[in-house]
Design a protein around this motif. Structure first.
Motif, mmCIF file in Angstrom:
data_model
loop_
_atom_site.group_PDB
_atom_site.id
_atom_site.type_symbol
_atom_site.label_atom_id
_atom_site.label_comp_id
_atom_site.label_asym_id
_atom_site.label_seq_id
_atom_site.Cartn_x
_atom_site.Cartn_y
_atom_site.Cartn_z
ATOM 1 N N GLN A 1 0.817 -1.203 0.000
ATOM 2 C CA GLN A 1 0.000 0.000 0.000
ATOM 3 C C GLN A 1 0.857 1.262 0.000
ATOM 4 N N SER A 2 2.090 1.158 0.461
ATOM 5 C CA SER A 2 3.002 2.303 0.509
ATOM 6 C C SER A 2 4.414 1.812 0.194
ATOM 7 N N PRO A 3 5.259 2.694 -0.351
ATOM 8 C CA PRO A 3 6.605 2.262 -0.749
ATOM 9 C C PRO A 3 7.560 2.170 0.431
ATOM 10 N N THR A 4 8.596 1.354 0.247
ATOM 11 C CA THR A 4 9.707 1.271 1.181
ATOM 12 C C THR A 4 10.880 2.023 0.567
ATOM 13 N N ALA A 5 12.056 1.880 1.132
ATOM 14 C CA ALA A 5 13.248 2.520 0.576
ATOM 15 C C ALA A 5 13.583 1.984 -0.811
ATOM 16 N N ARG A 6 13.073 0.797 -1.149
ATOM 17 C CA ARG A 6 13.299 0.198 -2.477
ATOM 18 C C ARG A 6 12.102 0.399 -3.397
ATOM 19 N N GLY A 7 11.130 1.197 -2.955
ATOM 20 C CA GLY A 7 9.943 1.425 -3.747
ATOM 21 C C GLY A 7 8.858 0.421 -3.397
ATOM 22 N N PRO B 1 13.993 7.184 -10.083
ATOM 23 C CA PRO B 1 13.491 5.806 -10.195
ATOM 24 C C PRO B 1 12.226 5.738 -11.038
ATOM 25 N N SER B 2 11.928 4.546 -11.527
ATOM 26 C CA SER B 2 10.704 4.333 -12.299
ATOM 27 C C SER B 2 9.482 4.609 -11.430
ATOM 28 N N ARG B 3 8.385 4.967 -12.090
ATOM 29 C CA ARG B 3 7.143 5.269 -11.383
ATOM 30 C C ARG B 3 6.032 4.359 -11.885
ATOM 31 N N LEU B 4 5.131 3.988 -10.980
ATOM 32 C CA LEU B 4 3.964 3.185 -11.329
ATOM 33 C C LEU B 4 2.870 4.084 -11.887
ATOM 34 N N LEU B 5 2.335 3.708 -13.061
ATOM 35 C CA LEU B 5 1.200 4.412 -13.649
ATOM 36 C C LEU B 5 0.075 3.411 -13.906
ATOM 37 N N LYS B 6 -1.154 3.827 -13.661
ATOM 38 C CA LYS B 6 -2.304 2.971 -13.919
ATOM 39 C C LYS B 6 -2.521 2.802 -15.417
ATOM 40 N N VAL B 7 -3.000 1.635 -15.802
ATOM 41 C CA VAL B 7 -3.412 1.409 -17.188
ATOM 42 C C VAL B 7 -4.820 0.820 -17.192
ATOM 43 N N ALA B 8 -5.607 1.242 -18.166
ATOM 44 C CA ALA B 8 -6.941 0.696 -18.383
ATOM 45 C C ALA B 8 -6.922 -0.177 -19.625
ATOM 46 N N LEU C 1 13.058 -11.603 -9.654
ATOM 47 C CA LEU C 1 11.661 -11.855 -9.994
ATOM 48 C C LEU C 1 10.798 -12.054 -8.754
ATOM 49 N N GLN C 2 11.307 -12.725 -7.747
ATOM 50 C CA GLN C 2 10.527 -13.019 -6.545
ATOM 51 C C GLN C 2 10.603 -11.909 -5.509
ATOM 52 N N ASP C 3 11.429 -10.917 -5.745
ATOM 53 C CA ASP C 3 11.580 -9.819 -4.787
ATOM 54 C C ASP C 3 11.743 -8.507 -5.545
ATOM 55 N N ALA C 4 10.783 -8.218 -6.430
ATOM 56 C CA ALA C 4 10.881 -7.056 -7.319
ATOM 57 C C ALA C 4 10.373 -5.799 -6.612
ATOM 58 N N HIS C 5 11.104 -4.690 -6.803
ATOM 59 C CA HIS C 5 10.717 -3.404 -6.234
ATOM 60 C C HIS C 5 10.854 -2.321 -7.298
ATOM 61 N N SER C 6 9.972 -1.336 -7.216
ATOM 62 C CA SER C 6 9.831 -0.365 -8.303
ATOM 63 C C SER C 6 11.011 0.584 -8.448
ATOM 64 N N PHE C 7 11.795 0.800 -7.404
ATOM 65 C CA PHE C 7 12.925 1.718 -7.510
ATOM 66 C C PHE C 7 14.158 1.058 -8.114
#
Length: 298
Positions: free
Chosen positions: A58-64, A108-115, A167-173
């Motif tokens: 629900q919220s990012p950590t230091a790794r996103g 760092p990369s950012r999450l964007l919603k897609v429809a 792959l098993q521990d992916a983070h957005s940053f």
């Protein structure tokens, strides 16, 4: 009978040597120029790639944000529209919001919603749209042109895709890893991509594809325009979704969806795309709204 003089022979020899030296000098320059153009085209295609993910936090950590990775999509115009394969977005058909990871300059990369704007299950293609449109913001993005010519047997192609390094521990940053898979088109085959529909065409690739490459563009090596989308593995007349498959044998060919199916879906929706030399705009169809299915719930 007359013979050329000594001075004439020396002059001709000097001219020949000069021409040879010029050819030797130009050839490496031309080769370097072609190589630089190829790298630039790959960079543009890479900037169009986006992993399709679902954030687990629900919220990012230091790794996103910690996320689950499902496959790839790629931008086709500067209005924020993307293409992928339909079986990737099936993961969100019963609820849940799909996101893409988009690169930013010096950040760092950012999450964007897609429809999910439209889907064609029979041919396993889907159209997405990012919100907000990253082309209107501070993002490092580009689009891939779509080929107006079909892939042909023996054609040199390149499949590009992104995946998380862990792959098993992916983070957005964390930076993505890129797979660049050159190969050739082996043949066209007919198969059922949707159990409820008629058979559809796929073309086979000389190299195997790996888990996570579904939805990635297959580019013509000469034009760098998309001739198809990575579908999965070809196993004795059937395609196996990469999201559901075990590691394949090293000699298992990959299967790709011809780009004509995606173009037909774009035309029905009145969505524009680039051909590499121009912008193609399809007129809106009166039945376009009937193709909009499985929109993710908030």
């Amino acid at each position: 009978m007359t013979f050329p003089g000594k001075d004439h022979c020396q002059s001709a020899a000097i001219s020949a040597l000069a021409a040879l030296a010029l050819t030797c000098a130009v050839s490496p320059i031309a080769a370097r120029l072609a190589e630089a153009q190829g790298h630039a085209a790959n960079d543009r295609a890479s900037a169009a790639l986006c992993p399709i993910v679902y954030p687990d936090d629900q919220s990012p950590t230091a790794r996103g944000y910690h996320y689950t990775f499902f496959g790839n999509a790629f931008f086709i115009n500067d209005e924020g529209y993307l293409l992928t394969v339909a079986h990737v977005v099936e993961n969100f058909s019963d609820g849940g919001q799909a996101y893409i990871l988009v690169n930013r300059p010096d950040a760092p990369s950012r999450l964007l919603k897609v429809a999910v704007i439209a889907k064609d299950a029979q041919h396993d293609v889907a159209v997405l749209r990012a919100s907000p449109n990253p082309f209107s913001g501070n993002y490092t993005v580009d689009f891939v042109p779509l080929s107006s010519e079909p892939a042909v047997r023996g054609q040199a192609v390149l499949a590009l895709s992104l995946h998380p390094r862990r792959l098993q521990d992916a983070h957005s940053f964390e930076a993505q890893s890129e797979d660049s898979s050159p190969g050739t088109v082996l043949s066209y085959e007919s198969t059922l991509l949707d159990k409820a529909g008629p058979a559809a065409d796929v073309f086979l690739l000389s190299h195997p594809v790996v888990k996570g490459q579904s939805g990635s563009p297959v580019l013509a090596l000469d034009s760098r325009a998309a001739v198809g989308l990575v579908e999965g593995l070809w196993l004795r007349g059937i395609t196996l979704s990469l999201a559901k498959s075990a590691p394949p044998p090293s000699n298992t060919p990959g299967a790709a969806i011809p780009i004509r199916y995606a173009i037909a879906l774009l035309e029905r929706q009145g969505i524009s795309w680039h051909t590499g030399t121009s912008l193609s705009t399809a007129p809106p169809s009166s039945t376009a709204s009937q193709s909009v299915t499985d929109r993710p719930k908030p």
